[in-house]
Write a protein that holds these residues in place. Structure first.
Motif, PDB file in Angstrom:
ATOM      1  N   CYS A  22       0.804  -1.249  -0.135  1.00 35.03           N
ATOM      2  CA  CYS A  22       0.065   0.110  -0.110  1.00 35.03           C
ATOM      3  C   CYS A  22       0.933   1.284  -0.084  1.00 35.03           C
ATOM      4  CB  CYS A  22      -0.743   0.017   1.296  1.00 35.03           C
ATOM      5  SG  CYS A  22      -1.939   1.350   1.465  1.00 35.03           S
ATOM      6  N   SER A  50       0.804   5.536  -0.410  1.00 35.56           N
ATOM      7  CA  SER A  50       0.109   6.879  -0.390  1.00 35.56           C
ATOM      8  C   SER A  50       1.185   7.787  -1.307  1.00 35.56           C
ATOM      9  CB  SER A  50       0.117   7.307   0.960  1.00 35.56           C
ATOM     10  OG  SER A  50      -1.140   6.509   1.801  1.00 35.56           O
ATOM     11  N   SER A  64      -3.013   3.488  -2.885  1.00 35.35           N
ATOM     12  CA  SER A  64      -3.413   2.550  -3.579  1.00 35.35           C
ATOM     13  C   SER A  64      -2.709   1.287  -3.024  1.00 35.35           C
ATOM     14  CB  SER A  64      -2.928   2.498  -4.966  1.00 35.35           C
ATOM     15  OG  SER A  64      -1.369   2.687  -5.163  1.00 35.35           O
ATOM     16  N   VAL A  65      -3.539  -0.010  -3.119  1.00 35.67           N
ATOM     17  CA  VAL A  65      -3.172  -1.170  -2.558  1.00 35.67           C
ATOM     18  C   VAL A  65      -3.085  -2.083  -3.841  1.00 35.67           C
ATOM     19  CG1 VAL A  65      -3.843  -3.230  -1.130  1.00 35.67           C
ATOM     20  CG2 VAL A  65      -4.523  -1.170  -0.535  1.00 35.67           C
TER      21      VAL A  65
END
Length: 174
Positions: free
Chosen positions: A30, A32, A137-138
């Motif tokens: 993940c 950012s 986003s993952v």
């Protein structure tokens, strides 16, 4: 700033997840990313759409003290559609590219890595101030291996009506 819902494109639908066997090597992360508007004249009034697409630039296998690793270099392509200055209703489309590098410990995997498959599991957007946004986003990544049969077959082709016409990524089902 307006608080209308943001249309998000790029999340991979579950029907397109790879069918990997248990304990198949993979990685997930993940990130950012804070994105700053390129022009001082633009101030965010409303974020209309965010489109995220993951591209793999290259991959290679390296030998390490803990075993073979698949090193993957890629980038996230992000397109943001926003409005600025509500009296003029100006729309802006801004593109960003964010490189990333990750690895997968291959363990006892046998066969040749012929490709790398990516899945965008989630995308979230937050406006920090009138000049910047954060997009989290993952991402899931797994190797596609060629043997007598593929351990992790590629997904079926995408369904055309769930694709964004601007960035060609999947539309987030709501």
């Amino acid at each position: 700033m307006d608080s209308q819902p943001i249309e998000i494109f790029g999340i991979t639908p579950p029907s397109h997840f790879p069918q990997c066997p248990p304990h198949h090597p993979c990685t997930q992360f993940c990130e950012s990313d804070t994105l700053y508007l390129p022009s001082r004249k633009i101030k965010i009034e409303n974020i209309r759409q965010v489109c995220l697409k993951v591209l793999i630039n290259s991959f290679k296998i390296i030998c390490t003290p803990v075993g073979n690793k698949l090193v993957i270099n890629g980038k996230k392509q992000i397109k943001v559609l926003l409005s600025s200055n509500p009296s003029h209703q100006a729309l802006y489309s801004i593109d960003f590219e964010i490189p990333f590098c990750t690895f997968i410990l291959l363990k006892e995997l046998q066969g040749d890595v012929v490709d790398v498959y990516t899945v965008v599991e989630d995308i979230s957007v937050q406006c920090i101030n009138p000049r910047s946004i954060t997009i989290a986003s993952v991402i899931f990544i797994c190797p596609i291996v060629k043997k007598d049969h593929q351990l992790c077959p590629p997904p079926p082709p995408p369904i055309s009506q769930s694709i964004c016409t601007h960035c060609h990524s999947y539309l987030n089902p709501t």
